[in-house]
Design a protein around this motif. Structure first.
Motif, PDB file in Angstrom:
ATOM      1  N   MET A   1      19.416  72.655  64.605  1.00 59.53           N
ATOM      2  CA  MET A   1      18.713  73.562  65.491  1.00 59.53           C
ATOM      3  C   MET A   1      17.241  73.159  65.547  1.00 59.53           C
ATOM      4  O   MET A   1      16.613  72.996  64.515  1.00 59.53           O
ATOM      5  CB  MET A   1      18.777  74.978  64.955  1.00 59.53           C
ATOM      6  CG  MET A   1      19.794  75.842  65.560  1.00 59.53           C
ATOM      7  SD  MET A   1      19.678  77.463  64.774  1.00 59.53           S
ATOM      8  CE  MET A   1      20.082  78.424  66.150  1.00 59.53           C
ATOM      9  N   ASN A   2      16.765  73.068  66.705  1.00 55.46           N
ATOM     10  CA  ASN A   2      15.351  72.724  66.796  1.00 55.46           C
ATOM     11  C   ASN A   2      14.489  73.986  66.806  1.00 55.46           C
ATOM     12  O   ASN A   2      14.981  75.109  66.863  1.00 55.46           O
ATOM     13  CB  ASN A   2      15.074  71.833  68.013  1.00 55.46           C
ATOM     14  CG  ASN A   2      15.371  72.529  69.327  1.00 55.46           C
ATOM     15  OD1 ASN A   2      15.497  73.741  69.363  1.00 55.46           O
ATOM     16  ND2 ASN A   2      15.472  71.768  70.395  1.00 55.46           N
ATOM     17  N   THR A   3      13.200  73.807  66.760  1.00 56.75           N
ATOM     18  CA  THR A   3      12.253  74.915  66.627  1.00 56.75           C
ATOM     19  C   THR A   3      12.273  75.834  67.839  1.00 56.75           C
ATOM     20  O   THR A   3      12.190  77.065  67.693  1.00 56.75           O
ATOM     21  CB  THR A   3      10.830  74.351  66.435  1.00 56.75           C
ATOM     22  OG1 THR A   3      10.867  73.423  65.345  1.00 56.75           O
ATOM     23  CG2 THR A   3       9.855  75.443  66.135  1.00 56.75           C
ATOM     24  N   GLN A   4      12.426  75.288  69.018  1.00 53.53           N
ATOM     25  CA  GLN A   4      12.410  76.104  70.226  1.00 53.53           C
ATOM     26  C   GLN A   4      13.594  77.073  70.250  1.00 53.53           C
ATOM     27  O   GLN A   4      13.452  78.242  70.608  1.00 53.53           O
ATOM     28  CB  GLN A   4      12.420  75.213  71.470  1.00 53.53           C
ATOM     29  CG  GLN A   4      12.303  75.996  72.752  1.00 53.53           C
ATOM     30  CD  GLN A   4      12.293  75.100  73.981  1.00 53.53           C
ATOM     31  OE1 GLN A   4      12.531  73.899  73.876  1.00 53.53           O
ATOM     32  NE2 GLN A   4      12.020  75.692  75.119  1.00 53.53           N
ATOM     33  N   VAL A   5      14.762  76.613  69.841  1.00 54.86           N
ATOM     34  CA  VAL A   5      15.945  77.479  69.822  1.00 54.86           C
ATOM     35  C   VAL A   5      15.765  78.582  68.786  1.00 54.86           C
ATOM     36  O   VAL A   5      16.119  79.745  69.030  1.00 54.86           O
ATOM     37  CB  VAL A   5      17.216  76.645  69.551  1.00 54.86           C
ATOM     38  CG1 VAL A   5      18.418  77.550  69.365  1.00 54.86           C
ATOM     39  CG2 VAL A   5      17.463  75.658  70.672  1.00 54.86           C
ATOM     40  N   ARG A   6      15.210  78.261  67.639  1.00 54.96           N
ATOM     41  CA  ARG A   6      14.975  79.273  66.608  1.00 54.96           C
ATOM     42  C   ARG A   6      14.028  80.366  67.106  1.00 54.96           C
ATOM     43  O   ARG A   6      14.281  81.556  66.920  1.00 54.96           O
ATOM     44  CB  ARG A   6      14.387  78.630  65.363  1.00 54.96           C
ATOM     45  CG  ARG A   6      15.395  77.877  64.553  1.00 54.96           C
ATOM     46  CD  ARG A   6      14.779  77.371  63.288  1.00 54.96           C
ATOM     47  NE  ARG A   6      15.728  76.502  62.600  1.00 54.96           N
ATOM     48  CZ  ARG A   6      15.396  75.603  61.711  1.00 54.96           C
ATOM     49  NH1 ARG A   6      14.135  75.433  61.389  1.00 54.96           N
ATOM     50  NH2 ARG A   6      16.314  74.879  61.128  1.00 54.96           N
ATOM     51  N   THR A   8      13.398  81.169  70.155  1.00 51.94           N
ATOM     52  CA  THR A   8      14.058  81.919  71.226  1.00 51.94           C
ATOM     53  C   THR A   8      14.974  82.980  70.627  1.00 51.94           C
ATOM     54  O   THR A   8      14.989  84.131  71.083  1.00 51.94           O
ATOM     55  CB  THR A   8      14.853  80.970  72.142  1.00 51.94           C
ATOM     56  OG1 THR A   8      13.970  79.975  72.650  1.00 51.94           O
ATOM     57  CG2 THR A   8      15.506  81.724  73.277  1.00 51.94           C
ATOM     58  N   CYS A   9      15.715  82.624  69.593  1.00 52.98           N
ATOM     59  CA  CYS A   9      16.598  83.595  68.926  1.00 52.98           C
ATOM     60  C   CYS A   9      15.781  84.729  68.301  1.00 52.98           C
ATOM     61  O   CYS A   9      16.147  85.907  68.399  1.00 52.98           O
ATOM     62  CB  CYS A   9      17.435  82.909  67.859  1.00 52.98           C
ATOM     63  SG  CYS A   9      18.719  81.854  68.519  1.00 52.98           S
ATOM     64  N   VAL A  10      14.676  84.381  67.660  1.00 56.59           N
ATOM     65  CA  VAL A  10      13.826  85.396  67.050  1.00 56.59           C
ATOM     66  C   VAL A  10      13.262  86.333  68.118  1.00 56.59           C
ATOM     67  O   VAL A  10      13.241  87.557  67.952  1.00 56.59           O
ATOM     68  CB  VAL A  10      12.686  84.728  66.244  1.00 56.59           C
ATOM     69  CG1 VAL A  10      11.636  85.745  65.842  1.00 56.59           C
ATOM     70  CG2 VAL A  10      13.246  84.029  65.020  1.00 56.59           C
ATOM     71  N   ALA A  11      12.830  85.779  69.239  1.00 59.84           N
ATOM     72  CA  ALA A  11      12.277  86.601  70.320  1.00 59.84           C
ATOM     73  C   ALA A  11      13.326  87.543  70.897  1.00 59.84           C
ATOM     74  O   ALA A  11      13.050  88.710  71.176  1.00 59.84           O
ATOM     75  CB  ALA A  11      11.704  85.709  71.418  1.00 59.84           C
ATOM     76  N   VAL A  12      14.546  87.041  71.072  1.00 57.21           N
ATOM     77  CA  VAL A  12      15.626  87.880  71.605  1.00 57.21           C
ATOM     78  C   VAL A  12      15.948  89.012  70.636  1.00 57.21           C
ATOM     79  O   VAL A  12      16.126  90.166  71.038  1.00 57.21           O
ATOM     80  CB  VAL A  12      16.875  87.032  71.917  1.00 57.21           C
ATOM     81  CG1 VAL A  12      18.087  87.900  72.167  1.00 57.21           C
ATOM     82  CG2 VAL A  12      16.608  86.117  73.092  1.00 57.21           C
ATOM     83  N   LEU A  13      16.011  88.717  69.349  1.00 55.93           N
ATOM     84  CA  LEU A  13      16.300  89.750  68.358  1.00 55.93           C
ATOM     85  C   LEU A  13      15.180  90.792  68.295  1.00 55.93           C
ATOM     86  O   LEU A  13      15.449  91.994  68.182  1.00 55.93           O
ATOM     87  CB  LEU A  13      16.510  89.125  66.979  1.00 55.93           C
ATOM     88  CG  LEU A  13      17.807  88.333  66.810  1.00 55.93           C
ATOM     89  CD1 LEU A  13      17.832  87.638  65.458  1.00 55.93           C
ATOM     90  CD2 LEU A  13      19.004  89.254  66.947  1.00 55.93           C
ATOM     91  N   LEU A  14      13.941  90.359  68.360  1.00 49.96           N
ATOM     92  CA  LEU A  14      12.830  91.316  68.360  1.00 49.96           C
ATOM     93  C   LEU A  14      12.842  92.190  69.607  1.00 49.96           C
ATOM     94  O   LEU A  14      12.596  93.398  69.530  1.00 49.96           O
ATOM     95  CB  LEU A  14      11.497  90.582  68.254  1.00 49.96           C
ATOM     96  CG  LEU A  14      11.155  90.012  66.879  1.00 49.96           C
ATOM     97  CD1 LEU A  14       9.875  89.189  66.948  1.00 49.96           C
ATOM     98  CD2 LEU A  14      11.007  91.133  65.872  1.00 49.96           C
ATOM     99  N   ALA A  15      13.141  91.612  70.749  1.00 50.31           N
ATOM    100  CA  ALA A  15      13.188  92.385  71.993  1.00 50.31           C
ATOM    101  C   ALA A  15      14.320  93.411  71.944  1.00 50.31           C
ATOM    102  O   ALA A  15      14.148  94.562  72.348  1.00 50.31           O
ATOM    103  CB  ALA A  15      13.351  91.461  73.193  1.00 50.31           C
ATOM    104  N   ALA A  16      15.472  93.005  71.431  1.00 46.54           N
ATOM    105  CA  ALA A  16      16.610  93.930  71.344  1.00 46.54           C
ATOM    106  C   ALA A  16      16.323  95.043  70.347  1.00 46.54           C
ATOM    107  O   ALA A  16      16.650  96.212  70.583  1.00 46.54           O
ATOM    108  CB  ALA A  16      17.871  93.170  70.947  1.00 46.54           C
ATOM    109  N   GLY A  17      15.696  94.708  69.235  1.00 46.78           N
ATOM    110  CA  GLY A  17      15.395  95.709  68.219  1.00 46.78           C
ATOM    111  C   GLY A  17      14.340  96.699  68.663  1.00 46.78           C
ATOM    112  O   GLY A  17      14.393  97.887  68.330  1.00 46.78           O
TER     113      GLY A  17
END
Length: 83
Positions: A1-6, A8-17
């Motif tokens: 996994m590269n840094t951009q995908v990580r 992006t996942c963190v941003a999606v989880l923060l937005a959902a939370g």
């Protein structure tokens, strides 16, 4: 996994939370025409406040007052259901 995908996942989880409602939020659906709570919604609101207050300070005067108020609201709801 590269840094951009990580990230992006963190941003999606923060937005959902942050968009999800908190666990202690109670949505009260019923209001009368004048904006007051209907009896069942009022009973739910008093119960939620009673639980919050009595878990913080079980022997406080406010806890005892809220318990009495909740019992009275429960009696009022039972009376209205019988009609």
């Amino acid at each position: 996994m590269n840094t951009q995908v990580r990230w992006t996942c963190v941003a999606v989880l923060l937005a959902a939370g942050s968009s999800a409602p908190a666990a202690d939020v109670v949505f009260l659906p019923g209001r009368t025409v004048d904006g007051a709570l209907n009896p069942e919604a009022r009973m739910q609101a008093v119960h939620a406040e009673m639980k919050r207050e009595c878990s913080a300070a079980p022997n406080s005067d406010r806890c005892h007052r809220l318990k009495r108020e909740f019992q009275q609201e429960a009696k009022n709801c039972q009376k209205q259901r019988r009609k």
